[in-house]
Design an enzyme around this catalytic site. Structure first.
Site, PDB file in Angstrom:
ATOM      1  N   LYS A  63       0.834  -1.219   0.000  1.00  0.00           N
ATOM      2  CA  LYS A  63       0.000   0.000   0.000  1.00  0.00           C
ATOM      3  C   LYS A  63       0.862   1.261   0.000  1.00  0.00           C
ATOM      4  CE  LYS A  63      -4.379  -1.780   0.830  1.00  0.00           C
ATOM      5  NZ  LYS A  63      -5.710  -1.758   1.367  1.00  0.00           N
ATOM      6  N   LYS A  65      -4.251 -10.985  -6.924  1.00  0.00           N
ATOM      7  CA  LYS A  65      -5.524 -11.127  -6.214  1.00  0.00           C
ATOM      8  C   LYS A  65      -6.624 -10.242  -6.814  1.00  0.00           C
ATOM      9  CE  LYS A  65      -6.497  -8.721  -2.395  1.00  0.00           C
ATOM     10  NZ  LYS A  65      -6.863  -8.243  -1.049  1.00  0.00           N
ATOM     11  N   LYS A  73     -10.776  -5.176  -4.430  1.00  0.00           N
ATOM     12  CA  LYS A  73     -11.888  -4.234  -4.540  1.00  0.00           C
ATOM     13  C   LYS A  73     -11.418  -2.858  -5.002  1.00  0.00           C
ATOM     14  CE  LYS A  73     -13.574  -4.125  -0.273  1.00  0.00           C
ATOM     15  NZ  LYS A  73     -13.614  -3.856   1.182  1.00  0.00           N
TER      16      LYS A  73
HETATM   17  P1  ATP Z   1      -8.011  -4.114  -1.141  1.00  0.00           P
HETATM   18  O1  ATP Z   1      -7.447  -5.156  -2.058  1.00  0.00           O
HETATM   19  O2  ATP Z   1      -8.540  -2.935  -1.837  1.00  0.00           O
HETATM   20  O3  ATP Z   1      -7.126  -3.791   0.014  1.00  0.00           O
HETATM   21  P2  ATP Z   1      -9.758  -6.266  -0.396  1.00  0.00           P
HETATM   22  O4  ATP Z   1     -10.437  -6.638  -1.689  1.00  0.00           O
HETATM   23  O5  ATP Z   1      -8.655  -7.151   0.086  1.00  0.00           O
HETATM   24  O6  ATP Z   1      -9.301  -4.751  -0.465  1.00  0.00           O
HETATM   25  P3  ATP Z   1     -10.791  -6.132   2.273  1.00  0.00           P
HETATM   26  O7  ATP Z   1     -11.875  -5.314   2.862  1.00  0.00           O
HETATM   27  O8  ATP Z   1      -9.411  -5.703   2.586  1.00  0.00           O
HETATM   28  O9  ATP Z   1     -10.897  -6.183   0.711  1.00  0.00           O
HETATM   29  O10 ATP Z   1     -10.995  -7.660   2.655  1.00  0.00           O
HETATM   30  C1  ATP Z   1     -12.143  -8.209   3.240  1.00  0.00           C
HETATM   31  C2  ATP Z   1     -12.016  -9.717   3.328  1.00  0.00           C
HETATM   32  O11 ATP Z   1     -12.054 -10.310   2.031  1.00  0.00           O
HETATM   33  C3  ATP Z   1     -10.704 -10.209   3.961  1.00  0.00           C
HETATM   34  O12 ATP Z   1     -10.966 -11.343   4.780  1.00  0.00           O
HETATM   35  C4  ATP Z   1      -9.880 -10.620   2.780  1.00  0.00           C
HETATM   36  O13 ATP Z   1      -8.928 -11.618   3.108  1.00  0.00           O
HETATM   37  C5  ATP Z   1     -10.949 -11.190   1.862  1.00  0.00           C
HETATM   38  N1  ATP Z   1     -10.538 -11.098   0.456  1.00  0.00           N
HETATM   39  C6  ATP Z   1     -10.253  -9.975  -0.214  1.00  0.00           C
HETATM   40  N2  ATP Z   1      -9.923 -10.249  -1.495  1.00  0.00           N
HETATM   41  C7  ATP Z   1     -10.004 -11.603  -1.631  1.00  0.00           C
HETATM   42  C8  ATP Z   1      -9.784 -12.508  -2.718  1.00  0.00           C
HETATM   43  N3  ATP Z   1      -9.427 -12.068  -3.903  1.00  0.00           N
HETATM   44  N4  ATP Z   1      -9.960 -13.830  -2.492  1.00  0.00           N
HETATM   45  C9  ATP Z   1     -10.354 -14.278  -1.288  1.00  0.00           C
HETATM   46  N5  ATP Z   1     -10.560 -13.482  -0.216  1.00  0.00           N
HETATM   47  C10 ATP Z   1     -10.407 -12.166  -0.372  1.00  0.00           C
END
Ligand code: ATP
Ligand code: LTN
Length: 331
Positions: free
Chosen positions: A113, A195, A198
């Site tokens: 980040k 990955k 969001k």
């Molecule tokens: P960013 O990538 O923008 O930091 P994020 O998509 O990881 O955000 P978070 O709010 O940080 O979203 O994560 C919420 C939950 O979703 C966490 O438990 C995280 O591990 C899970 N998660 C996020 N992306 C994935 C993914 N691609 N596959 C499986 N689990 C995920």
């Protein structure tokens, strides 16, 4: 009774990765009568990256409705907004004094980040895992269901809890991470080596849980695969196809092996259509429930308020226990 705790940031969109890797498992864990479940919107974490106030406000209610739409039931689980429970910020400060700068510097998410937001490497970004430790430890949590990317933060939470317990005796319960067998890391549809996130600026890379069926189908049809033609599960050499197979396995409720078998003889194009249709069907009831809830703001506000009251009751007891152990004078 086991206490289950997890949280999601109310930022951007809820992706298929969030759904499969996190919130759908929260719903499943809630139906086990032996579990006491507590789920938060980690809005204090969200401001580690600059947010427009109107977006944060809108996303907070939208994500609250999304959690209920997944099937998280406020009569069984506590669902609240982190910023409504002031004990999180207070415990984070205390835990800061038991956390080393070097440990925070080594966190993968902090490094990623910082590179992504090089104009705003604020203290909160670095301190993010300590706030997350505070979230988890306040509730005497046994299990923390998260996607793979959060495991390092659970490890540091355990380290901090053990460190405090070594100094003061049994102050904190030491939690464990809980990773789903399949779907802990759903990959981007455009870059299957990374990955699904969001905050990805490329909309074709990400399925939003609120995408219309035709949009979902279009994104899956465009998903990046490889130049081979055989459907096989091989994450190292066939990342795109393996990602599609994992998504299909979860949506059809089968193992990856069974899924691969059931796809024998299919062409890549057929697989993409099948995955797309399966995701559309999985999300259909969720999307209609969300449409109903997002128009029931009064109901959401009451639920969030009750959730915060229940959460702060528990949080206050843990915080008081730690403050007394440290040696702060009672009020
Ligand atoms: P960013 O990538 O923008 O930091 P994020 O998509 O990881 O955000 P978070 O709010 O940080 O979203 O994560 C919420 C939950 O979703 C966490 O438990 C995280 O591990 C899970 N998660 C996020 N992306 C994935 C993914 N691609 N596959 C499986 N689990 C995920
Ligand atoms: N950092 C987490 C969100 C989060 C969390 C938590 C998860 C904040 N506090 C406590 C589990 C337990 C993320 O998913 N990015």
């Amino acid at each position: 009774m086991k206490t289950i705790y997890s949280a999601i940031q109310p930022s951007g969109i809820m992706t298929l990765g969030n759904y499969i890797g996190a919130v759908n498992n929260w719903r499943a864990m809630q139906s086990d009568a032996g579990n006491k479940c507590i789920f938060a919107l980690a809005d204090l974490h969200t401001i580690t990256v600059r947010q427009r106030p109107e977006d944060l406000l809108k996303n907070s209610w939208s994500f609250y409705a999304l959690l209920l739409a997944v099937g998280i039931d406020v009569s069984k689980s506590i669902v609240y907004m982190q910023s409504h429970v002031h004990q999180h910020s207070e415990l984070a400060w205390l835990l800061n004094c038991y956390t080393y700068v070097g440990e925070m510097n080594r966190m993968t998410q902090f490094k990623d980040k910082s590179a992504k937001h090089s104009d705003n490497i604020n203290m909160g970004l670095m301190d993010y895992p300590v706030l997350m430790a505070a979230d988890i430890l306040l509730y005497d949590t046994d299990l923390v269901p998260v996607g793979y990317d959060q495991l390092q933060h659970i490890e540091i939470t355990r380290d901090i809890a053990l460190r405090v317990n070594n100094i003061y005796g049994d102050v904190f319960k030491v939690p464990e991470g809980f990773i789903p067998k399949v779907g802990a890391k759903i990959m981007s549809l455009q870059d299957p080596e990374s990955k699904m996130s969001k905050s990805d600026p490329n909309p074709n890379a990400v399925i939003s849980c609120l995408d219309a069926p035709e949009v979902i189908m279009k994104k899956f049809k465009r998903a990046v695969t490889d130049s081979d033609t055989v459907i096989a599960y091989d994450p190292d050499n066939k990342a795109g196809i393996s990602n599609l197979l994992r998504i299909l396995a979860v949506t059809e409720g089968k193992s990856v092996e069974e899924t691969v078998k059931s796809c024998e003889g299919l062409r890549y194009g057929d697989l993409k259509v099948r995955v797309g249709e399966s995701v559309v069907e999985m999300l259909r009831p969720f999307q209609s429930e969300y449409a109903r809830l997002i128009n029931s703001m009064d109901y959401l506000a009451v639920c969030a308020k009750e959730g915060a009251l229940k959460a702060s009751d528990i949080a206050e007891k843990t915080l008081a226990r730690f403050k007394s152990a440290i040696g702060f004078a009672a009020k």
